[in-house]
Design a protein around this motif. Structure first.
Motif, mmCIF file in Angstrom:
data_model
loop_
_atom_site.group_PDB
_atom_site.id
_atom_site.type_symbol
_atom_site.label_atom_id
_atom_site.label_comp_id
_atom_site.label_asym_id
_atom_site.label_seq_id
_atom_site.Cartn_x
_atom_site.Cartn_y
_atom_site.Cartn_z
ATOM 1 N N ALA A 51 -1.516 5.181 4.460
ATOM 2 C CA ALA A 51 -1.808 6.479 3.860
ATOM 3 C C ALA A 51 -3.278 6.480 3.463
ATOM 4 C CB ALA A 51 -0.926 6.709 2.640
ATOM 5 N N SER A 52 -3.866 7.658 3.275
ATOM 6 C CA SER A 52 -5.289 7.764 2.942
ATOM 7 C C SER A 52 -5.616 7.009 1.657
ATOM 8 C CB SER A 52 -5.665 9.239 2.780
ATOM 9 O OG SER A 52 -7.018 9.357 2.418
ATOM 10 N N GLY A 53 -6.639 6.130 1.743
ATOM 11 C CA GLY A 53 -7.092 5.383 0.581
ATOM 12 C C GLY A 53 -6.157 4.278 0.141
ATOM 13 N N SER A 54 -5.140 3.969 0.956
ATOM 14 C CA SER A 54 -4.153 2.956 0.588
ATOM 15 C C SER A 54 -4.244 1.747 1.508
ATOM 16 C CB SER A 54 -2.740 3.543 0.662
ATOM 17 O OG SER A 54 -1.761 2.536 0.511
ATOM 18 N N ALA A 55 -3.804 0.587 0.995
ATOM 19 C CA ALA A 55 -3.746 -0.632 1.815
ATOM 20 C C ALA A 55 -2.303 -1.063 2.046
ATOM 21 C CB ALA A 55 -4.525 -1.756 1.149
ATOM 22 N N ASN A 56 -1.345 -0.212 1.690
ATOM 23 C CA ASN A 56 0.069 -0.519 1.901
ATOM 24 C C ASN A 56 0.484 -0.070 3.304
ATOM 25 O OD1 ASN A 56 0.400 -1.475 -0.761
ATOM 26 N ND2 ASN A 56 0.657 0.625 -1.511
#
Length: 290
Positions: free
Chosen positions: A160-165
């Motif tokens: 997802a945007s801005g996520s590292a998951n």
């Protein structure tokens, strides 16, 4: 009137089916062309390597010929007659011939090693494409650059945007890559995180360096913890936005730059060990006059 409407509807359905079949045929042809292109790329790299090796061999042979001519001229000057070679001159000539045989065998050994490496690369590309199947080319691709194989997965598919998951849907793709890696214990992989050049500063990620490194580490953990890829075979690396593949001035370009690359790395120590053993064997064969 009802009959006319029924005929028109039937014709429309036939055209729709035909268009779908044409589209599927075109997509199949495109995938086949891409596979042929990858195969041609690997073969081209092999040809370029052969060309370099041949140039090196020619240079060595010219140097050896010059040495032999110098030795022969020295013998002519010292004895005045080639039929009365001195013992020392004969020994020098034999050493020169031995060295020439050794260099020739070493070059052939190196060429054989490079050819085997290129064959492994082609087999690896085929395995990855077969495992990944007909996924959307905009989200995932398998390519060869300078003899190195890499899988590029879009940010849209993984995070997802801005996520590292890692998204749960993306784990299916990572599982297919992991299967190929686990089936080929002779290779290692590097997982690279890439971003676009839009600045980011959050409580969790200070900048694009932090985000790209975290995303690479997340993919690495999934491969290790959920698909049993040996951790000692993997390297996680964040590249921030400094290795773009498209222009960051457009939304489409930035989307291409936001990606994760899984680079397949040959175990160079094994490759060079193979070359070294080949060189030693070439030296022994040269001494034996083979």
């Amino acid at each position: 009137m009802k009959k006319i409407a029924l005929v028109a509807l039937t014709a429309l359905m036939a055209v729709s089916c035909a268009s779908k079949k044409d589209l599927e045929a075109a997509e199949a042809k495109a995938r086949l062309n891409q596979e042929l292109l990858d195969s041609a790329t690997v073969k081209l790299n092999a040809c370029l390597a052969d060309e370099k090796a041949a140039a090196a061999e020619l240079s060595v042979l010219r140097a050896q010929v010059a040495d032999l001519r110098a030795n022969n001229q020295s013998l002519i000057d010292n004895t005045g007659n080639l039929t009365t070679l001195s013992k020392k001159g004969a020994e020098n000539l034999e050493k020169s011939l031995e060295s020439l045989r050794e260099k020739d065998l070493q070059i052939r050994t190196l060429n054989d090693a490079i050819t085997r490496k290129d064959s492994v690369t082609l087999a690896l590309v085929t395995s990855l494409k077969s495992s990944l199947g007909n996924l959307n080319d905009e989200d995932i691709s398998v390519n060869v650059e300078k003899g190195v194989v890499y899988v590029s997965i879009s940010d849209k598919l993984l995070f997802a945007s801005g996520s590292a998951n890692v998204n749960s849907a993306a784990k299916n793709v990572l599982g297919k890559v992991a299967k190929v890696v686990n089936d080929k214990p002779e290779i290692e992989i590097m997982i690279e995180g890439h971003t676009d050049d839009q600045s980011i500063s959050t409580a969790k990620f200070e900048d694009n360096w932090a985000l790209s490194a975290a995303r690479a580490a997340s993919v690495t953990r999934i491969l290790q913890n959920e698909f049993d890829v040996a951790p000692e075979r993997m390297t996680a690396a964040g590249r921030s936005y400094y290795v773009p593949v498209a222009d960051n001035s457009t939304a489409a370009g930035r989307a291409k730059n936001r990606r994760t690359r899984i680079i397949v790395l040959p175990k160079l120590d094994q490759f060079f060990d193979m070359v070294e053993k080949g060189m030693e064997q070439a030296k022994e064969n040269a001494k034996a006059g083979k």
